[in-house]
Design a protein around this motif. Structure first.
Motif, mmCIF file in Angstrom:
data_model
loop_
_atom_site.group_PDB
_atom_site.id
_atom_site.type_symbol
_atom_site.label_atom_id
_atom_site.label_comp_id
_atom_site.label_asym_id
_atom_site.label_seq_id
_atom_site.Cartn_x
_atom_site.Cartn_y
_atom_site.Cartn_z
ATOM 1 N N GLU A 370 0.800 -1.469 0.267
ATOM 2 C CA GLU A 370 0.116 -0.832 -0.191
ATOM 3 C C GLU A 370 0.875 1.455 0.081
ATOM 4 O OE1 GLU A 370 -1.912 2.022 3.670
ATOM 5 O OE2 GLU A 370 -3.143 0.427 3.350
ATOM 6 N N THR A 371 1.923 1.477 0.684
ATOM 7 C CA THR A 371 2.862 2.746 1.225
ATOM 8 C C THR A 371 4.037 2.405 -0.071
ATOM 9 O OG1 THR A 371 4.239 1.255 2.399
ATOM 10 C CG2 THR A 371 2.787 2.946 3.522
ATOM 11 N N ASN A 372 4.158 1.006 -0.768
ATOM 12 C CA ASN A 372 5.376 1.163 -1.976
ATOM 13 C C ASN A 372 7.159 0.957 -0.869
ATOM 14 O OD1 ASN A 372 6.099 0.690 -4.679
ATOM 15 N ND2 ASN A 372 6.165 3.001 -4.646
ATOM 16 N N SER A 373 6.360 0.737 -0.127
ATOM 17 C CA SER A 373 8.003 1.458 1.030
ATOM 18 C C SER A 373 8.873 -0.114 0.533
ATOM 19 C CB SER A 373 7.397 1.254 2.708
ATOM 20 O OG SER A 373 7.227 -0.190 3.104
ATOM 21 N N GLY A 374 8.491 -1.288 -0.435
ATOM 22 C CA GLY A 374 9.857 -1.723 -0.011
ATOM 23 C C GLY A 374 9.583 -3.403 -0.881
ATOM 24 N N LYS A 400 22.083 5.769 -5.815
ATOM 25 C CA LYS A 400 20.225 6.376 -6.321
ATOM 26 C C LYS A 400 19.287 5.144 -6.010
ATOM 27 C CE LYS A 400 21.515 7.039 -10.902
ATOM 28 N NZ LYS A 400 21.436 6.617 -13.089
ATOM 29 N N LEU A 401 20.268 4.522 -4.432
ATOM 30 C CA LEU A 401 19.460 3.639 -3.323
ATOM 31 C C LEU A 401 18.778 4.402 -2.294
ATOM 32 C CD1 LEU A 401 18.590 1.337 -2.789
ATOM 33 C CD2 LEU A 401 20.600 0.703 -0.826
ATOM 34 N N LYS A 402 17.612 4.439 -2.497
ATOM 35 C CA LYS A 402 16.447 5.308 -1.501
ATOM 36 C C LYS A 402 14.855 4.346 -1.984
ATOM 37 C CE LYS A 402 15.063 8.868 -4.594
ATOM 38 N NZ LYS A 402 15.201 10.224 -5.623
ATOM 39 N N ALA A 403 14.045 4.620 -0.686
ATOM 40 C CA ALA A 403 12.787 4.428 -0.444
ATOM 41 C C ALA A 403 11.830 5.043 -2.149
ATOM 42 C CB ALA A 403 12.481 4.233 0.570
ATOM 43 N N LYS A 404 10.838 4.271 -1.989
ATOM 44 C CA LYS A 404 9.233 5.096 -2.377
ATOM 45 C C LYS A 404 8.426 4.831 -2.206
ATOM 46 C CE LYS A 404 11.970 3.536 -7.308
ATOM 47 N NZ LYS A 404 13.171 2.741 -6.083
ATOM 48 N N THR A 405 8.098 5.679 -1.068
ATOM 49 C CA THR A 405 7.577 5.230 -0.223
ATOM 50 C C THR A 405 5.886 6.421 -0.085
ATOM 51 O OG1 THR A 405 8.909 4.661 1.226
ATOM 52 C CG2 THR A 405 7.025 5.169 2.737
ATOM 53 N N GLU A 406 5.268 6.103 -0.552
ATOM 54 C CA GLU A 406 4.309 6.880 -0.250
ATOM 55 C C GLU A 406 3.053 7.140 0.468
ATOM 56 O OE1 GLU A 406 3.616 6.963 -4.785
ATOM 57 O OE2 GLU A 406 2.087 4.823 -3.957
ATOM 58 N N GLY A 407 2.277 8.096 0.953
ATOM 59 C CA GLY A 407 0.937 8.147 2.250
ATOM 60 C C GLY A 407 1.099 7.021 3.262
ATOM 61 N N ILE A 408 2.389 8.204 3.764
ATOM 62 C CA ILE A 408 1.709 7.119 5.112
ATOM 63 C C ILE A 408 2.008 8.168 6.304
ATOM 64 C CG2 ILE A 408 3.923 5.589 4.977
ATOM 65 C CD1 ILE A 408 6.107 7.495 6.115
ATOM 66 N N GLU A 409 1.688 9.539 5.631
ATOM 67 C CA GLU A 409 0.976 10.223 6.566
ATOM 68 C C GLU A 409 -0.047 9.899 7.851
ATOM 69 O OE1 GLU A 409 0.977 10.428 3.602
ATOM 70 O OE2 GLU A 409 3.042 11.726 3.508
#
Length: 431
Positions: A370-374, A400-409
């Motif tokens: 859901e959060t595209n966190s991994g 360039k390694l980083k998370a693409k996390t979204e919608g965690i607020e």
């Protein structure tokens, strides 16, 4: 302003995940018109302590205490090491248990139902019955584990007309370690009986996972709200990313949290890829069972391992933010698919990619997607897991390694407190 009494065993200076949930709710309650009063044991035996958390408790919060009798102190006379590991939830495999460990587990499971803090129930109920009347308390909240805390609520509910919320951070009879306590048939039935009494006498239930809600709906018709754990805004200065390719696990690694296939994959990569071997570090932070350490060593990873032990919560957050990849491991059983650990949300807000391993249909899989966190994998998914690690490693080499996390607020502690307050506001509507 509603006056709410929280009854909890874990409170600073207790360390570990058990203290975080209600420490944060209490922190934000006054912003939403709730006056919290916290009831805790005066002389607890916490398996982990973190003195730094004391500073997070506002001086404006009323805290009341009563003594508790802790059987773990007596158990330490037989074996201090075994009693401490059991109190932390670390139970070694059956075939590796000593006679003392087997005896302690049998006594813990069958003589202390629902748990070793049961002796706090009667004196607490007696003390609080008078206190609640004098302090004009509007509602009480009990939070477990330990689930004996809910029995305090049950006793109070029998004698006082007040609103009671029971908060389950973990399930009761289906919790992962229950089948390791050498319970007799009679003890199993007693646990189920007490669980049902709590679930059917409470006014409202809050749980941390969707699976636990489904499980409890089969037992009770009382309203149940899913309010997960979450993350808080931490005042921590900017940290540098590790120069090495660190895969870090923060928190306890119990005997059942032992992804042997992952250990083998990581070793294979050190043999197949010279660059990986030069930069890879497996970083463990927290209590780790001897079984897990043995598996890591047998896989050939001892030269790549940093075993840090328990650190303060602040330090743990710093390590999360500096790590290249964050590892999350849950026990591979149907009973643990409901577990959504608080560290998952702290992982998400750290903005580092997550590699999670757990049972089929785990709730953590739903949240990570859901959060595209991994990525989430079942224990059996070896080749797919290896490909993701290689993908992460390739991005690491390119910087360039980083998370693409979204919608965690919506998982911030403040927003979750808002949800808890919505449950509490039902008190006003029912007055």
């Amino acid at each position: 302003m509603l006056k709410v009494l929280l009854i909890t065993y874990y409170w600073p200076p207790a360390g570990g995940p058990g203290v975080q949930r209600w420490l944060k709710f209490v922190k934000y309650f006054k912003d939403f018109g709730i006056e919290p009063i916290v009831y805790i044991p005066e002389n607890p035996t916490y398996p982990l302590t973190d003195e730094s958390l004391i500073s997070e408790v506002s001086d404006e919060i009323t805290i009341i205490k009563q003594p508790i009798f802790e059987p773990y102190r007596l158990a330490e006379l037989f074996s201090k090491k075994s009693s401490k590991t059991i109190s932390k939830g670390i139970i070694v495999k059956k075939e590796k248990q000593s006679l003392i460990q087997k005896l302690l587990l049998y006594i813990r499971g069958n003589f202390f139902i629902p748990d070793a803090r049961k002796f706090w129930v009667k004196p607490s109920a007696k003390f609080l019955q008078k206190y609640i009347s004098e302090a004009n308390i509007d509602a009480i909240i009990t939070t477990g584990p330990p689930h004996s805390v809910h029995l305090i609520g049950k006793e109070l509910k029998k004698n006082i007309d007040l609103y009671w919320i029971a908060d389950f951070r973990d399930p009761w009879t289906t919790i992962g370690y229950h089948d390791k306590l050498k319970l007799t048939k009679g003890s199993i039935e007693k646990h189920k009986e007490l669980e049902k009494e709590v679930l059917t006498s409470v006014d409202h239930l809050t749980v941390t996972s969707y699976t636990t809600k489904e499980e409890f709906l089969k037992i009770t018709n009382k309203p149940i709200s899913v309010i997960t754990n979450g993350y808080d805004t931490e005042k921590i200065s900017e940290v540098k990313l590790d120069s090495e390719f660190t895969i870090s696990h923060i928190g306890s690694l119990l005997s059942g949290r032992n992804p042997e296939k992952l250990w083998q994959i990581l070793f294979d990569l050190t043999q197949e890829n010279d660059e990986f071997a030069k930069t890879f570090r497996l970083q463990l932070v927290g209590a780790v069972s001897e079984d897990v350490l043995l598996s890591i060593n047998e896989a050939g990873l001892s030269d790549f391992l940093d075993n840090n032990g328990y650190v303060s919560h602040k330090k743990a957050i710093e390590i999360q933010r500096s790590s290249q990849v964050l590892l999350l491991v849950e026990i591979d059983t149907p009973e643990t698919k409901c577990i959504i650990p608080g560290k998952l949300f702290e992982y998400m807000v750290s903005k580092r990619p997550i590699l999670a391993i757990g049972p089929k249909d785990a709730d953590i899989s739903r949240l990570i997607k859901e959060t595209n966190s991994g990525y989430f994998f079942e224990y059996s998914e070896g080749s797919e897991m290896k490909n993701v690690i290689l993908s992460y490693f390739g991005e690491f080499l390119e910087g360039k390694l980083k998370a693409k996390t979204e919608g965690i607020e919506k998982y911030s502690r403040r927003e979750l407190t808002r949800k808890m307050v919505e449950v509490l506001k039902k008190v006003e509507s029912e007055k």
